[in-house]
Scaffold this motif. Sequence first.
Motif, PDB file in Angstrom:
ATOM      1  N   ILE A  59       0.845  -1.198   0.000  1.00 43.72           N
ATOM      2  CA  ILE A  59       0.000   0.000   0.000  1.00 43.72           C
ATOM      3  C   ILE A  59       0.880   1.248   0.000  1.00 43.72           C
ATOM      4  CG2 ILE A  59      -1.885   1.202   1.141  1.00 43.72           C
ATOM      5  CD1 ILE A  59      -2.562  -1.639   0.117  1.00 43.72           C
ATOM      6  N   THR A  60       0.633   2.120  -0.974  1.00 39.84           N
ATOM      7  CA  THR A  60       1.394   3.354  -1.076  1.00 39.84           C
ATOM      8  C   THR A  60       0.883   4.392  -0.080  1.00 39.84           C
ATOM      9  OG1 THR A  60       2.183   5.059  -2.611  1.00 39.84           O
ATOM     10  CG2 THR A  60      -0.093   4.355  -2.862  1.00 39.84           C
ATOM     11  N   GLY A  61       1.707   5.409   0.162  1.00 39.90           N
ATOM     12  CA  GLY A  61       1.357   6.418   1.156  1.00 39.90           C
ATOM     13  C   GLY A  61       0.672   7.638   0.597  1.00 39.90           C
TER      14      GLY A  61
ATOM     15  N   GLN B 151      -0.464  -7.418   4.577  1.00 38.02           N
ATOM     16  CA  GLN B 151      -0.353  -6.027   4.145  1.00 38.02           C
ATOM     17  C   GLN B 151       0.988  -5.439   4.574  1.00 38.02           C
ATOM     18  OE1 GLN B 151      -3.621  -2.992   4.517  1.00 38.02           O
ATOM     19  NE2 GLN B 151      -2.288  -2.123   6.084  1.00 38.02           N
TER      20      GLN B 151
ATOM     21  N   SER C 287      -2.477   6.517   4.217  1.00 36.92           N
ATOM     22  CA  SER C 287      -2.261   7.134   2.909  1.00 36.92           C
ATOM     23  C   SER C 287      -2.971   8.482   2.911  1.00 36.92           C
ATOM     24  CB  SER C 287      -2.799   6.251   1.786  1.00 36.92           C
ATOM     25  OG  SER C 287      -2.276   4.936   1.872  1.00 36.92           O
TER      26      SER C 287
ATOM     27  N   ARG D  76       3.587  -1.711   3.785  1.00 40.17           N
ATOM     28  CA  ARG D  76       3.482  -0.313   3.390  1.00 40.17           C
ATOM     29  C   ARG D  76       4.746   0.104   2.641  1.00 40.17           C
ATOM     30  NH1 ARG D  76       3.210   1.601   9.484  1.00 40.17           N
ATOM     31  NH2 ARG D  76       5.104   0.341   9.359  1.00 40.17           N
TER      32      ARG D  76
ATOM     33  N   SER E 115      -1.912   0.934   7.462  1.00 41.49           N
ATOM     34  CA  SER E 115      -1.263   1.802   6.490  1.00 41.49           C
ATOM     35  C   SER E 115      -2.013   3.124   6.419  1.00 41.49           C
ATOM     36  CB  SER E 115      -1.258   1.134   5.109  1.00 41.49           C
ATOM     37  OG  SER E 115      -0.698   1.993   4.139  1.00 41.49           O
TER      38      SER E 115
ATOM     39  N   TYR F 293       5.864  10.463   6.544  1.00 41.01           N
ATOM     40  CA  TYR F 293       4.580  10.714   5.897  1.00 41.01           C
ATOM     41  C   TYR F 293       4.580  11.998   5.082  1.00 41.01           C
ATOM     42  CZ  TYR F 293       2.705   6.852   8.629  1.00 41.01           C
ATOM     43  OH  TYR F 293       2.470   5.615   9.150  1.00 41.01           O
TER      44      TYR F 293
END
Length: 457
Positions: free
Chosen positions: A49-51, A317, A362, A319, A360, A67
């Motif tokens: 999962i992208t941020g 999952q 995003s 990140r 995660s 972040y």
Amino acid sequence: MVYMTSPNILLITIDTLRADKLSCYGYPVPTTPHIDRLAEKSIRFEQAITGGSWTQAAFPVMLTSSYASWYGGCLGPLSTQRPSPVEALAKHGYQTFAFSSSPLLSRNYGYDRGFRYFDDLIPGETDPAIRKLKGGERLLRFPITHTLANLFGQQTRPARLYVSAEELTQRAGRWLEENPGPFFGWIHYMDVHWPYHREEHLVHPQQIAQAWNDIAHLYRVNWKNASITPDQRARYLRLYEQALQYTDAQLGRLFQKLDELGLSENTIIILVSDHGEEFLERGRWGHFETNLYDEILRVPLLIHLPHDPQSRLIHRQVRLLDLMPTILALAGCAPRPGMEGTNLLPLWEQGEEALSPQPSISEMWRTHWHIIAVRTEQFKYIWNSKSPDQPKLFELLSDPGEVSNVITSFPREAQGFQQQVDQHLQSVMQTAEADPVALPEMDDQLVKRLRDLGYLE
């Protein structure tokens, strides 16, 4: 598991590459034979999962393990207060190099930090002069314009917005010939980013006119919510597939170059995307920043370990926040203070139960607008600062398309997610800089490139 001493590490990032459009992730069209072969001897992550929902929000997370909204945000150059894993690798004895084909991942935006060699790749083309005239863009949408221009030897196809994968691969190959390592290298490909057209396909007047029509329509779709007919959707998907097939072919050349130079046996290859692409799932085409659904956030991630070329599938999952801590661990380098991610090595060394799954986060971040998605393997919670009392909650196991808001059915879970959002917002304030980083200076050509890529209105 025993790792090589100072292995070469090559990070390949492909802009706008959606996970479910790769053959190795189940796409029925054979789009990526070279990536597929890499996947056959790699660790493949099913839930990476992208941020962030676009480049500026995704890459600070990926390359600094912090972040997007922290340290003054992600819209200007990277803050020097962010951790710099690349600097840590350079101090650890690695030759560090980067080839970037995105104007947002440039020296102007501070992405050269820690790299001893950094190549900003600029296409060096301009649009035909007629585009600057009143009504010129409309004229370019007719084949007769290009037929007449050919008579006078004038080039009228759209200017390239990024350096091609072929040129990028050639330049990176030359660097590898002269610098055998140990190295940490980052190569960023843009060819899957819209408007997708391949230069070699724009020869005849009808093809060139169609490209200008596509660009005009895609721009309206991205910003004005214009409609797309089934035929247009099929055409754009085909262009996307062709761009992906072309990129894959150039990656095959890059992998062959590693073989020829004798580098394959000591080079860890990591292939990942910054974000995906929406194909009308939410009524839009592209990667509109407010989309924090899985067609954008779930990205492909492969890690190839040459000393242990077994295919493994990680269901847990992870990140992209975890990417740099993992790279430092592979290099035998101590983690940098301030990194928020987790070293993922235990997932394949000890099994998926070795690490507790982490939620995660995003983001879509603007100075006066913040959207935050908190995702676990079961739930996705989306909070929007413009409607803070109307969050959304999706139960991903039964609703992977994220259609039904079940916020009223899971009040306890929703409360827990909101607490995580509140904690994240506090961290945004705590890391804010007293003197915000100034936006980089942009000449007219850069502004035009960013606008044509969809980053500016």
